[in-house]
Write an enzyme that holds these catalytic residues in place. Structure first.
Site, PDB file in Angstrom:
ATOM      1  N   ASP A 182      77.275 111.059  56.858  1.00  0.00           N
ATOM      2  CA  ASP A 182      77.990 111.752  57.926  1.00  0.00           C
ATOM      3  C   ASP A 182      77.251 113.076  58.175  1.00  0.00           C
ATOM      4  O   ASP A 182      76.365 113.476  57.425  1.00  0.00           O
ATOM      5  CB  ASP A 182      79.472 111.957  57.601  1.00  0.00           C
TER       6      ASP A 182
HETATM    7  C1  BGC Z   1      82.134 112.818  62.197  1.00  0.00           C
HETATM    8  C2  BGC Z   1      81.613 111.424  62.438  1.00  0.00           C
HETATM    9  C3  BGC Z   1      80.703 111.411  63.639  1.00  0.00           C
HETATM   10  C4  BGC Z   1      79.581 112.399  63.401  1.00  0.00           C
HETATM   11  C5  BGC Z   1      78.540 112.438  64.501  1.00  0.00           C
HETATM   12  C6  BGC Z   1      81.026 113.852  62.182  1.00  0.00           C
HETATM   13  O1  BGC Z   1      81.542 115.139  62.196  1.00  0.00           O
HETATM   14  O2  BGC Z   1      82.841 112.844  60.978  1.00  0.00           O
HETATM   15  O3  BGC Z   1      82.677 110.534  62.591  1.00  0.00           O
HETATM   16  O4  BGC Z   1      80.197 110.127  63.861  1.00  0.00           O
HETATM   17  O5  BGC Z   1      80.145 113.697  63.262  1.00  0.00           O
HETATM   18  O6  BGC Z   1      79.021 113.016  65.640  1.00  0.00           O
END
Ligand code: BGC
Length: 756
Positions: free
Chosen positions: A286
């Site tokens: 993530d």
């Molecule tokens: C979120 C993810 C997301 C990623 C990219 C993160 O803050 O937890 O779900 O896909 O950002 O935008």
């Protein structure tokens, strides 16, 4: 005779050729891998956020320059948040035409509930319990996103959650692992289609692996500590379902699980996912989650975080720049193995091959297609169908709904009534702000009635508009309530459109209070003083507390954040042009103090039902509130009525390898066509690990004309009775089971059978 002999041979050839095409990709990957330098391999494991306008001149900021050079030198495997054909092409060109091996970049984006055209938030869609519609929604989103040059979405989020305080419940399918698994698979199929190399399909991501939905206290990014029982029976099944559906990537999560940050969790990523489940795609971290292991107090420094993440099974680093900076050094020091690097790169390259990016890195990039598909009628119409089916009718007393179409004075009140932004929900990434059809606009389309309107309470901007826009519902100025009251008094029916602003749920939007924010409750109660004919239309990304509302108001419509044609769908339902049939995918609590709250709870050694044993103290309950939710999982009304017969079983016992049928007859006993969702629940009465009081194990949506009846039949076999037990095994145990069939998780229509 010759033909007869030839058939097995032809079948053999077909199997061989299928294997060939699979091993063909494997061979190509192997071949490419053998030509790559260590730096190039590490580059594939590196993912950057879009860092400059690639259609313009080369960047001059120091950081940007490094990233730019890395793209040119083949040291960037993927980018996120780069979108639109021209932008994507510029980056792709930079990589393909300048790097030694010309390996294409894979472009990822959060296509969570639509791209530019916005579908209902996933929690809302899940209320449809309609897998075809959910799959179609993902398919349309993929079509629009791929036309903008994207190859990969970071969806579906398949985190089970039992806690409405957590803002991200809006992104998932709610609290149930069975429903959640089917929806997860439907979304994967929708995004990826049957041919990933088609330019209309994109790779999907199961996230967040794992247990992010169990963040303690419902606070985002918080720690998770759950046992094997909950992990395997509740949290993991939807992830497994995505693997079975062929999902290409996984994303790990921000939380730690039982002391280990998910990004470095070997048990989850290496043992279960890539081991037991044989997942052959890749795992992306993530956002910055490698680096965050330092804050977790798990990694000493950035380099150590890289070591832990790679050993833990993370293949691609999203925005920590740790792999690109440190893997080489870690390899030299023997802290990571070349086989781990090769395996990660192999997985990433494989998905790129499967997407067809090696055949043509520009295959998703067609300006004409982008122009024709973005915002097309086909996609917009699809959002309406999904939105219609997402609405849940929570209450309708005295048939105040559907509204009469003529000669009515209708007052439309509330901060969200004319709001064209909130219905777009939290992940409206590429949508234009204020592009949804509002309730007010759509209601005005029905010309037979006289509409009046007042906001009552306004929206206030806390931080100027932008991606992380902070708008809230006014908490300091209630002067508008007076005027709203005036128009309410004068109306035949009042439609109050209240709830959460579009960014009040979602990532980082946890709440401890699940009442209507700001002065909305006061507005509602003031209105009620002058006119009791109130229909409450709710817009929200999570369950809210609705005790007063349920007690006093004649009608409540749960309309979530429904996307681009939100107002149209709501007016369809208010006027009866669409008969609502949605069912809650999450329990609505009576009090925040009940959270976490879910229908498939354990009996405990001191069970009891609401209201029972009122005089007694020592059982599992609260002194000041019931145990039950206000509106249970699986609940939702219709403008028609249904009757469901007693359950008939083909036999009341069966054993391994056999199955029995459980069926009911469902009739539409009202005057209009409607949909009922018939739900099957099973309870294992006694087992080697404690089991929930009931668990959803089947459902079917049934559309019935007035007076029409249908038989709904469920097959019960040993697979449905399986659970993960105290010895860490999946087992089916003999014994007595209760079976319930009805139209919510609280149905009392039941019988029992024995499994021998
Ligand atoms: C979120 C993810 C997301 C990623 C990219 C993160 O803050 O937890 O779900 O896909 O950002 O935008």
């Amino acid at each position: 005779e010759i033909m007869k002999n030839l058939i097995p041979f032809i079948a053999y050839l077909i199997v061989l050729s299928c294997q060939n095409s699979k091993s063909d990709v494997d061979l190509k990957v192997k071949n490419l891998l053998s030509q790559m330098t260590l730096e190039e391999k590490i580059g594939q494991m590196n993912q950057y956020n879009g860092f400059y306008d690639a259609t313009g001149p080369a960047p001059d900021g120091e950081d940007q320059k490094i990233k730019y050079e890395n793209v040119k030198n083949g040291l960037v495997g993927s980018m996120l948040n780069v979108r639109g054909v021209d932008e994507v092409r510029a980056f792709q060109k930079l990589a393909v035409e300048n790097s030694r091996l010309g390996i294409p970049i894979i472009f990822g984006f959060d296509v969570i509930h639509g791209y530019k055209t916005v579908f209902p938030i996933p929690l809302a869609e899940s209320a449809s319990w309609d897998l075809d519609i959910i799959e179609m929604s993902a398919k349309m989103s993929a079509k629009e996103a791929s036309a903008a040059g994207l190859n990969w979405t970071f969806a579906p989020m398949v985190d089970i959650s039992r806690d409405a305080r957590w803002g991200r419940v809006m992104e998932g399918a709610g609290e149930d692992p069975y429903l959640g698994s089917l929806i997860a698979a439907a979304r994967v199929k929708g995004f990826q289609g049957s041919d990933l190399s088609s330019y209309e399909t994109i790779a999907s991501t199961a996230k967040h692996f794992a247990a992010y939905g169990f963040s303690e206290s419902g606070r985002d990014y918080n720690t998770v500590d759950i046992g094997m029982n909950t992990l395997h029976n509740i949290v993991l099944p939807p992830f497994k379902a995505t693997v079975d559906a062929g999902v290409k990537t996984f994303m790990n999560s921000f939380n730690d699980l039982n002391g280990i940050p998910a990004t470095a969790d070997k048990y989850l990523q290496r043992e279960i996912l890539k081991g037991d489940w044989n997942f052959d795609g890749f795992v992306v971290s993530d956002w910055g989650s490698l680096r965050e292991m330092i804050d977790h107090g798990f990694a000493r420094d950035r380099k150590h975080a890289g070591e832990l993440a790679l050993n833990g099974g993370s293949d691609m680093d999203m925005e920590s720049y740790i792999y690109i900076d440190h893997i080489k050094e870690l390899l030299d020091e023997g802290k990571v193995k070349i086989s781990q690097i090769d395996d990660a790169v192999r997985r990433i390259l494989k998905v790129k091959y499967e997407l067809g990016l090696f055949d043509d890195p520009y295959k998703y990039l067609d300006n004409e297609r982008e122009k024709n598909i973005t915002g097309s009628k086909e996609i917009l119409d699809a959002t309406l169908e999904v939105a219609n089916h997402s609405i849940v009718l929570l209450k309708n007393e005295g048939n105040i709904l559907p509204l009469k179409k003529n000669d009515q004075k209708i007052a439309i009140i509330g901060p969200l009534a004319d709001d064209k932004n909130s219905p777009l929900g939290n992940w409206r990434t590429a949508a234009e702000n204020n592009s949804a059809v509002s309730v007010l606009e759509a209601m005005r389309e029905y010309k037979g009635n006289k509409i009046s309107h007042a906001k009552g309470v306004k929206l206030v901007n806390k931080i100027p508009a932008g991606f992380h826009e902070e708008v809230s519902i006014n908490e300091t100025d209630k002067t508008g309530i007076l005027n709203a009251k005036k128009i309410a008094k004068d109306a035949d029916v009042v439609i109050m459109v209240l709830g959460e602003y579009g960014f009040q749920s979602g990532e980082g939007r946890s709440r401890t209070n699940l009442d209507l924010p700001g002065f909305q409750q006061e507005l509602l109660e003031e209105g009620y003083k002058v006119n009791k004919n109130i229909v409450l239309v709710l817009m929200n990304g999570r369950p809210l507390i609705l005790n007063w509302h349920n007690e006093n108001l004649p009608a409540i419509v749960e309309a979530w954040h429904l996307g681009s044609l939100s107002g149209t769908a709501i007016s369809n339902v208010l006027y009866g042009d669409f008969n609502p049939g949605g069912k809650l995918p999450m329990s609505f609590p009576r009090s925040v103090g009940q959270l976490p709250l879910y229908y498939n709870y354990k009996s405990t050694g001191r069970p009891g039902a609401d209201g029972e044993d009122a005089g007694s103290v020592f059982w599992s309950h609260y002194q000041d509130e019931l145990n039950s939710p206000l509106y249970p999982f699986g609940y939702g009304l219709s403008y028609t009525t249904f009757s469901i017969s007693e359950i008939s079983l083909s036999s009341d016992e069966f054993s391994n390898g056999e199955s029995i049928n459980a069926s009911v007859s469902v009739s539409n006993t009202g005057n209009i066509k409607g949909r009922e969702v018939i739900q099957l629940y099973i309870q294992d009465k006694f087992a080697s690990a404690t089991r929930p009081v009931r668990e959803l194990k089947g459902f079917e949506t049934v559309d019935l004309e007035p007076g029409e009846s249908k038989t709904v039949e469920f097959i019960i076999n040993e697979k449905l009775l399986e659970f993960y037990n105290g010895d860490n095994k999946w087992v089916t145990e003999p014994g007595e089971f209760n079976v319930f069939i009805g139209n919510s998780s609280q149905t009392t229509n039941s019988t029992s059978f024995n499994f021998r």
